[in-house]
Design a protein around this motif. Sequence first.
Motif, mmCIF file in Angstrom:
data_model
loop_
_atom_site.group_PDB
_atom_site.id
_atom_site.type_symbol
_atom_site.label_atom_id
_atom_site.label_comp_id
_atom_site.label_asym_id
_atom_site.label_seq_id
_atom_site.Cartn_x
_atom_site.Cartn_y
_atom_site.Cartn_z
ATOM 1 N N ILE A 30 -16.872 -15.210 5.253
ATOM 2 C CA ILE A 30 -15.995 -15.295 4.069
ATOM 3 C C ILE A 30 -15.862 -13.915 3.415
ATOM 4 C CG2 ILE A 30 -15.699 -16.303 1.783
ATOM 5 C CD1 ILE A 30 -17.228 -18.750 2.756
ATOM 6 N N ALA A 31 -17.006 -13.225 3.267
ATOM 7 C CA ALA A 31 -17.006 -11.915 2.600
ATOM 8 C C ALA A 31 -16.177 -10.893 3.372
ATOM 9 C CB ALA A 31 -18.441 -11.420 2.438
ATOM 10 N N LYS A 32 -16.291 -10.893 4.691
ATOM 11 C CA LYS A 32 -15.546 -9.929 5.506
ATOM 12 C C LYS A 32 -14.055 -10.263 5.555
ATOM 13 C CE LYS A 32 -19.179 -8.192 8.563
ATOM 14 N NZ LYS A 32 -19.657 -8.068 9.963
ATOM 15 N N GLY A 33 -13.727 -11.508 5.269
ATOM 16 C CA GLY A 33 -12.317 -11.894 5.274
ATOM 17 C C GLY A 33 -11.518 -11.261 4.156
ATOM 18 N N ASP A 34 -12.182 -10.862 3.070
ATOM 19 C CA ASP A 34 -11.500 -10.213 1.940
ATOM 20 C C ASP A 34 -12.492 -9.260 1.263
ATOM 21 O OD1 ASP A 34 -9.995 -9.452 -0.220
ATOM 22 O OD2 ASP A 34 -9.356 -11.493 -0.759
ATOM 23 N N PRO A 35 -12.759 -8.104 1.893
ATOM 24 C CA PRO A 35 -13.768 -7.171 1.367
ATOM 25 C C PRO A 35 -13.438 -6.611 -0.012
ATOM 26 C CG PRO A 35 -12.533 -6.189 3.174
ATOM 27 C CD PRO A 35 -12.165 -7.626 3.141
ATOM 28 N N VAL A 36 -12.153 -6.547 -0.369
ATOM 29 C CA VAL A 36 -11.787 -6.044 -1.691
ATOM 30 C C VAL A 36 -12.209 -7.049 -2.762
ATOM 31 C CG1 VAL A 36 -9.871 -5.386 -3.183
ATOM 32 C CG2 VAL A 36 -9.853 -4.727 -0.763
ATOM 33 N N ARG A 37 -11.930 -8.311 -2.508
ATOM 34 C CA ARG A 37 -12.292 -9.366 -3.466
ATOM 35 C C ARG A 37 -13.796 -9.563 -3.531
ATOM 36 N NH1 ARG A 37 -10.531 -15.762 -2.870
ATOM 37 N NH2 ARG A 37 -11.658 -16.529 -4.724
ATOM 38 N N TYR A 38 -14.468 -9.484 -2.384
ATOM 39 C CA TYR A 38 -15.901 -9.770 -2.335
ATOM 40 C C TYR A 38 -16.701 -8.486 -2.142
ATOM 41 C CZ TYR A 38 -14.191 -14.528 -1.501
ATOM 42 O OH TYR A 38 -13.543 -15.734 -1.592
ATOM 43 N N SER A 39 -16.659 -7.595 -3.125
ATOM 44 C CA SER A 39 -17.470 -6.369 -3.026
ATOM 45 C C SER A 39 -18.963 -6.706 -3.071
ATOM 46 C CB SER A 39 -17.118 -5.420 -4.165
ATOM 47 O OG SER A 39 -17.296 -6.061 -5.425
ATOM 48 N N GLN A 40 -19.296 -7.768 -3.814
ATOM 49 C CA GLN A 40 -20.636 -8.362 -3.786
ATOM 50 C C GLN A 40 -20.451 -9.864 -3.659
ATOM 51 O OE1 GLN A 40 -23.266 -7.531 -7.005
ATOM 52 N NE2 GLN A 40 -23.571 -5.389 -6.452
ATOM 53 N N PHE A 41 -21.029 -10.444 -2.627
ATOM 54 C CA PHE A 41 -20.830 -11.867 -2.378
ATOM 55 C C PHE A 41 -21.998 -12.645 -2.973
ATOM 56 C CE2 PHE A 41 -20.542 -15.784 0.112
ATOM 57 C CZ PHE A 41 -19.173 -16.019 0.082
ATOM 58 N N SER A 42 -21.688 -13.575 -3.875
ATOM 59 C CA SER A 42 -22.733 -14.316 -4.588
ATOM 60 C C SER A 42 -22.775 -15.775 -4.134
ATOM 61 C CB SER A 42 -22.485 -14.275 -6.103
ATOM 62 O OG SER A 42 -22.562 -12.943 -6.572
ATOM 63 N N VAL A 43 -23.980 -16.250 -3.881
ATOM 64 C CA VAL A 43 -24.202 -17.608 -3.393
ATOM 65 C C VAL A 43 -25.164 -18.320 -4.341
ATOM 66 C CG1 VAL A 43 -25.018 -19.036 -1.470
ATOM 67 C CG2 VAL A 43 -23.920 -16.824 -1.005
ATOM 68 N N MET A 44 -24.826 -19.546 -4.731
ATOM 69 C CA MET A 44 -25.736 -20.364 -5.526
ATOM 70 C C MET A 44 -26.307 -21.468 -4.636
ATOM 71 S SD MET A 44 -25.039 -22.681 -8.955
ATOM 72 C CE MET A 44 -24.559 -21.293 -9.987
ATOM 73 N N VAL A 45 -27.631 -21.566 -4.605
ATOM 74 C CA VAL A 45 -28.304 -22.586 -3.790
ATOM 75 C C VAL A 45 -28.730 -23.730 -4.706
ATOM 76 C CG1 VAL A 45 -30.153 -23.044 -2.144
ATOM 77 C CG2 VAL A 45 -29.115 -20.783 -2.241
ATOM 78 N N VAL A 46 -28.210 -24.929 -4.448
ATOM 79 C CA VAL A 46 -28.518 -26.092 -5.274
ATOM 80 C C VAL A 46 -29.066 -27.210 -4.391
ATOM 81 C CG1 VAL A 46 -26.683 -25.490 -6.891
ATOM 82 C CG2 VAL A 46 -26.220 -27.160 -5.091
#
Length: 314
Positions: free
Chosen positions: A121-137
């Motif tokens: 997902i992050a590599k699909g839009d590197p401009v949008r996802y400069s830091q990719f954040s994940v929440m684990v629930v």
Amino acid sequence: MAANKSLLNLVRTHFSHEKTINWFPGHMAKGIKQMQDQLRAVDLIVETRDARIPLSSINPQFERIIGGKTRLVVYNKADLAPSEIQYTVCKEMAKRNQHVVFTDTISSGSVKQVLNYAVNIAKGDPVRYSQFSVMVVGMPNVGKSSLINALRRIGIRRGKAASTGAKPGVTRAMSSKIKVLDSPPVYLFDTPGVMMPHIPDPVTAIKVALTEVLKIEQPTDDISCLVSQLSKKIGALRQGGEIDVDKTLQFFLRTYRSGAFGRLCLDDLDPASVEQFFCTSVQEPPLSKNQDKKAKRAAQRQRSLEKAKAKNLI
């Protein structure tokens, strides 16, 4: 084969148990509020469930919290569940637009599936996802913190960042960002395990409680017989030969949770049972006792108000 069939005939398919189990301490309500506040800053939700109870470990509250966020469902502790259930679970969850992977935090290959999903997902839009954040629930004790530590171990070869323990409720507050990958940069938030405020089905509650090789003289589904035989085999006896029931049952639960009974799934996964679960438990989650009382009081006030209006009293 004939012997196996005769043994199955001894086992009940229905269990009568009327007492419900409720456990929703204050830190869980606080945890839900923290999740909701942080949701805008999160790019992916990883909802962790227990592979041994693929339906019973679903918390309907997460459906409302997550909303339209991208979600990956991770069935953890897959090494303790039958591998043949994976196809059925993936198929049933796909019907409900839920992408599923199965993990065992000891197996690097299975855990990499989670990292790869985030990376793609992050590599699909590197401009949008400069830091990719994940929440684990997830529900308590499904292995969220163990999964985070495994992702960190594999992604950046670092040690533990999240506290773990055999008892549920080790994580009591939302964590700060935990880095698990350098390129692209991926960060995780650990969250407190959150139970449903009320589990109306006692059998489901027991399955959730259980998920924390014995040989007896003959097959039995009589708990008194089981405790009597097991206590003698492990020496759980008090003075005078009296059975120590608590010690015996604690040993039994530890043995089950360690996987010594083999790979077991406690949920029924036939299509009818899965459909019934989602219709009754997820689409219309049950109210807790307090919520039910409040709803009844509100309805009573509304009826009184309507009667007063009809009599032109207000």
